[in-house]
Motif scaffolding. Sequence first.
Motif, PDB file in Angstrom:
ATOM      1  N   PRO A  33       7.907   8.135  -4.437  1.00 48.80           N
ATOM      2  CA  PRO A  33       7.670   6.839  -5.254  1.00 48.80           C
ATOM      3  C   PRO A  33       6.268   6.075  -5.022  1.00 48.80           C
ATOM      4  CG  PRO A  33       9.926   6.905  -4.827  1.00 48.80           C
ATOM      5  CD  PRO A  33       9.383   7.928  -4.075  1.00 48.80           C
ATOM      6  N   ALA A  34       5.600   5.708  -5.539  1.00 46.25           N
ATOM      7  CA  ALA A  34       4.215   5.197  -5.523  1.00 46.25           C
ATOM      8  C   ALA A  34       4.347   3.922  -4.605  1.00 46.25           C
ATOM      9  CB  ALA A  34       3.463   4.868  -6.745  1.00 46.25           C
ATOM     10  N   GLU A  35       5.338   2.858  -4.975  1.00 46.48           N
ATOM     11  CA  GLU A  35       5.233   1.566  -4.022  1.00 46.48           C
ATOM     12  C   GLU A  35       6.223   2.067  -3.033  1.00 46.48           C
ATOM     13  OE1 GLU A  35       5.988  -1.838  -6.436  1.00 46.48           O
ATOM     14  OE2 GLU A  35       5.959  -0.599  -8.133  1.00 46.48           O
ATOM     15  N   GLY A  36       5.774   2.703  -1.919  1.00 43.65           N
ATOM     16  CA  GLY A  36       6.544   3.194  -0.712  1.00 43.65           C
ATOM     17  C   GLY A  36       5.744   2.664   0.634  1.00 43.65           C
ATOM     18  N   ARG A  37       6.638   2.422   1.544  1.00 42.29           N
ATOM     19  CA  ARG A  37       6.075   2.109   2.807  1.00 42.29           C
ATOM     20  C   ARG A  37       7.028   2.971   3.888  1.00 42.29           C
ATOM     21  NH1 ARG A  37       5.859  -3.689   5.518  1.00 42.29           N
ATOM     22  NH2 ARG A  37       7.783  -3.834   4.618  1.00 42.29           N
ATOM     23  N   ILE A  38       6.311   3.575   4.761  1.00 40.84           N
ATOM     24  CA  ILE A  38       6.922   4.234   5.909  1.00 40.84           C
ATOM     25  C   ILE A  38       6.776   3.649   7.299  1.00 40.84           C
ATOM     26  CG2 ILE A  38       7.317   6.572   7.090  1.00 40.84           C
ATOM     27  CD1 ILE A  38       6.105   7.677   4.447  1.00 40.84           C
ATOM     28  N   ILE A  39       7.785   3.204   8.015  1.00 43.38           N
ATOM     29  CA  ILE A  39       7.759   2.389   9.163  1.00 43.38           C
ATOM     30  C   ILE A  39       8.276   2.973  10.454  1.00 43.38           C
ATOM     31  CG2 ILE A  39       8.322   0.114  10.474  1.00 43.38           C
ATOM     32  CD1 ILE A  39       8.571  -1.095   7.668  1.00 43.38           C
ATOM     33  N   GLY A  40       7.454   3.537  11.269  1.00 43.57           N
ATOM     34  CA  GLY A  40       7.999   4.097  12.387  1.00 43.57           C
ATOM     35  C   GLY A  40       8.179   3.055  13.520  1.00 43.57           C
ATOM     36  N   VAL A  41       9.540   3.511  14.169  1.00 42.57           N
ATOM     37  CA  VAL A  41       9.959   2.485  15.181  1.00 42.57           C
ATOM     38  C   VAL A  41       9.940   3.295  16.422  1.00 42.57           C
ATOM     39  CG1 VAL A  41      11.957   1.308  15.653  1.00 42.57           C
ATOM     40  CG2 VAL A  41      11.310   1.294  13.412  1.00 42.57           C
ATOM     41  N   GLY A  42       9.525   2.495  17.689  1.00 42.97           N
ATOM     42  CA  GLY A  42       9.497   3.372  18.857  1.00 42.97           C
ATOM     43  C   GLY A  42       9.402   2.390  19.814  1.00 42.97           C
ATOM     44  N   ARG A  43       9.503   2.968  21.166  1.00 41.20           N
ATOM     45  CA  ARG A  43       9.045   1.915  22.436  1.00 41.20           C
ATOM     46  C   ARG A  43       7.671   1.819  22.734  1.00 41.20           C
ATOM     47  NH1 ARG A  43      13.042   1.422  26.728  1.00 41.20           N
ATOM     48  NH2 ARG A  43      15.134   2.242  26.065  1.00 41.20           N
ATOM     49  N   ASP A  44       6.983   2.816  22.239  1.00 41.31           N
ATOM     50  CA  ASP A  44       5.465   2.711  22.664  1.00 41.31           C
ATOM     51  C   ASP A  44       4.762   1.480  21.961  1.00 41.31           C
ATOM     52  OD1 ASP A  44       5.789   5.154  23.908  1.00 41.31           O
ATOM     53  OD2 ASP A  44       4.939   6.260  22.121  1.00 41.31           O
ATOM     54  N   ASN A  45       3.909   0.852  22.561  1.00 42.52           N
ATOM     55  CA  ASN A  45       3.074  -0.207  22.234  1.00 42.52           C
ATOM     56  C   ASN A  45       2.086   0.443  21.554  1.00 42.52           C
ATOM     57  OD1 ASN A  45       1.986  -2.659  21.725  1.00 42.52           O
ATOM     58  ND2 ASN A  45       1.054  -3.087  23.944  1.00 42.52           N
ATOM     59  N   LEU A  46       2.215   0.330  20.280  1.00 48.36           N
ATOM     60  CA  LEU A  46       1.196   1.234  19.315  1.00 48.36           C
ATOM     61  C   LEU A  46       0.694   0.254  18.170  1.00 48.36           C
ATOM     62  CD1 LEU A  46       2.669   4.665  18.802  1.00 48.36           C
ATOM     63  CD2 LEU A  46       0.775   4.004  20.526  1.00 48.36           C
ATOM     64  N   SER A  47      -0.514   0.068  17.815  1.00 48.73           N
ATOM     65  CA  SER A  47      -0.804  -0.515  16.737  1.00 48.73           C
ATOM     66  C   SER A  47      -0.749   0.419  15.310  1.00 48.73           C
ATOM     67  CB  SER A  47      -2.276  -0.852  16.704  1.00 48.73           C
ATOM     68  OG  SER A  47      -3.181   0.255  16.746  1.00 48.73           O
ATOM     69  N   ASN A  48      -0.847  -0.074  14.398  1.00 48.58           N
ATOM     70  CA  ASN A  48      -0.591   0.645  13.011  1.00 48.58           C
ATOM     71  C   ASN A  48      -1.720   1.942  13.032  1.00 48.58           C
ATOM     72  OD1 ASN A  48       1.532  -0.898  12.132  1.00 48.58           O
ATOM     73  ND2 ASN A  48       0.054  -2.150  10.718  1.00 48.58           N
ATOM     74  N   ALA A  94      14.754  -8.521  15.149  1.00 45.06           N
ATOM     75  CA  ALA A  94      14.131  -9.664  14.282  1.00 45.06           C
ATOM     76  C   ALA A  94      12.696  -9.412  13.918  1.00 45.06           C
ATOM     77  CB  ALA A  94      14.191 -10.841  15.099  1.00 45.06           C
ATOM     78  N   LYS A  95      12.069  -8.513  14.846  1.00 47.73           N
ATOM     79  CA  LYS A  95      10.628  -8.246  14.351  1.00 47.73           C
ATOM     80  C   LYS A  95      10.784  -7.148  13.202  1.00 47.73           C
ATOM     81  CE  LYS A  95       9.273  -6.397  18.323  1.00 47.73           C
ATOM     82  NZ  LYS A  95       8.499  -6.021  19.474  1.00 47.73           N
ATOM     83  N   LEU A  96      11.709  -6.255  13.105  1.00 52.81           N
ATOM     84  CA  LEU A  96      11.889  -5.502  12.002  1.00 52.81           C
ATOM     85  C   LEU A  96      12.101  -6.016  10.849  1.00 52.81           C
ATOM     86  CD1 LEU A  96      12.234  -2.607  10.868  1.00 52.81           C
ATOM     87  CD2 LEU A  96      14.315  -2.410  11.348  1.00 52.81           C
ATOM     88  N   ALA A  97      13.252  -7.169  10.944  1.00 53.35           N
ATOM     89  CA  ALA A  97      13.509  -7.688   9.698  1.00 53.35           C
ATOM     90  C   ALA A  97      12.340  -8.771   9.326  1.00 53.35           C
ATOM     91  CB  ALA A  97      14.495  -8.962  10.171  1.00 53.35           C
ATOM     92  N   ALA A  98      11.212  -9.040   9.987  1.00 48.54           N
ATOM     93  CA  ALA A  98      10.195  -9.690   9.512  1.00 48.54           C
ATOM     94  C   ALA A  98       9.262  -8.900   8.648  1.00 48.54           C
ATOM     95  CB  ALA A  98       9.685 -10.457  10.741  1.00 48.54           C
ATOM     96  N   ALA A  99       9.183  -7.593   9.485  1.00 44.64           N
ATOM     97  CA  ALA A  99       8.484  -6.528   8.787  1.00 44.64           C
ATOM     98  C   ALA A  99       8.765  -6.223   7.303  1.00 44.64           C
ATOM     99  CB  ALA A  99       8.095  -5.394   9.459  1.00 44.64           C
ATOM    100  N   LEU A 100      10.337  -6.183   7.259  1.00 45.78           N
ATOM    101  CA  LEU A 100      10.837  -5.677   5.930  1.00 45.78           C
ATOM    102  C   LEU A 100      10.809  -7.054   4.834  1.00 45.78           C
ATOM    103  CD1 LEU A 100      14.039  -3.735   7.257  1.00 45.78           C
ATOM    104  CD2 LEU A 100      11.930  -2.841   6.360  1.00 45.78           C
ATOM    105  N   ALA A 101      10.911  -8.182   5.286  1.00 41.89           N
ATOM    106  CA  ALA A 101      10.785  -9.202   4.606  1.00 41.89           C
ATOM    107  C   ALA A 101       9.526  -9.594   3.804  1.00 41.89           C
ATOM    108  CB  ALA A 101      11.334 -10.497   5.304  1.00 41.89           C
TER     109      ALA A 101
END
Length: 484
Positions: A33-48, A94-101
Amino acid sequence: MSFDLVLFGGTGDLTWRKLMPALFQAFRHGTLPAEGRIIGVGRDNLSNEQYREQIHARFDHVELAKRPSEEEFKRFAALLEFVQMDLSKPDDYAKLAAALAQRNADTVVMYVATAPTLFTTVCEQLAAAGLNTPQTRVVLEKPLGHDLASNRAINETVGKVFGEKQVFRIDHYLGKPAVQNLFALRFGNALFEPLWRREHIANIQITIAEDLGVEKRGGFYETTGALRDMVQNHALQLLCAIGMEPPINSHADAIRDEKLKVLRSLKPWTAETLSQDVIRGQYSAGTSGGAPVAAYREEAGVNPKSHTETFVALRTEISNWRWAGVPFYIRTGKRLAGRDARIVINFRPTPHAIFNSQIGDANRLVINLQPKDGLELHLLAQGQDNRRVSQKLSPVQLDLDFDKRFGSERVGAYERLLLDVIDGRLNLFVRSDEQEEAWRWVEPILDYWQADSQGPRLYNAGTWGPSASSAMIARDGFCWSEEN
């Protein structure tokens, strides 16, 4: 439809090898679907941007035809984001909740591609953070537990925070095109149904063979073994697809109800059948692809005195009117003679021979799952000798190669299953009572092995496993398909 797909374990092996390539293929095919977003979650300190660069680099290990061009990846990378999280810390959710919001997507998929020990932690913390909304779906990778008790504990915990229709227990074998064609063969055609029963079928063989060893997964395999890794899920799901009754419709629960009946009909184990009808093996040193390979006990991360099985062969029966008395043979292992997954339906011989010669076991249907994908129908026919019809029967083979017929660029297993999760289709996912019944049937084997101090039988790498596997099937007067 907008969606957010959250990959817990976003920097892990499964994400690199399977999930990201599958998501890219769906993007390339225009089915994501065109209006999609894929969020990787991990311990590493990575920027997008750093996360996108890591994903881009990993595509160098994908087969050439499935690698993105620079332009393709640039467009795909726009979907990728990264959130740093320690899954054991409630505050990080909470960080994930903020990103999803930020988007409030129509559908949120939580794909838990972590160690099974974290499944309950992640689900409980998602609920505590208010992220178990009606729009949320959770995907659980195998293995879901290591025995009946642990499986039940995971399902009970997950069931407290997510409804059953929100839980997608993934078994990638069910997403393979060949398995989908197995359902189509059985329930989309009337040709075989009258023969699909004890009166006409002598035995059924399910083989899932790998020529590779444990590679770099020795530590994981030590605590898992072939029975948990392949039989409890993949092989039993194939057995269900072969043995189930036609469902009343194509809805998810109608299909899963029939699979559950098969699992509940499997013949219970006894002390005698556990000793005679279950063979476990472990590969010793040998050759693979013409090169010498090490024994399992010499692999990295493996106990030098390990009793973990790398091979299982077993005989079972489905105790119902359709299948009573028909033996089902399951065989799976590592470092075998080839990479081959297939189901062989051996039909009974003709009741009366009218020709001068009769070749046994020629009437069979072979359903190839990998690496070849298709059907083979083996029959007997009269040949011709100097333009005269011979009275001698010869075996002939009719092939339906699905790759040639439909093209090799078909939807892969993970691609199909990920799209089904986003769309909310449960047909190809396993229900909790199915999993529990499979564990209940497998557990007596685990208990028997636990009490057996002899350990697995050794077999040379590059062979078809211990000779006891052939002896087991020979007691019924049959042989494995490659021994014909």
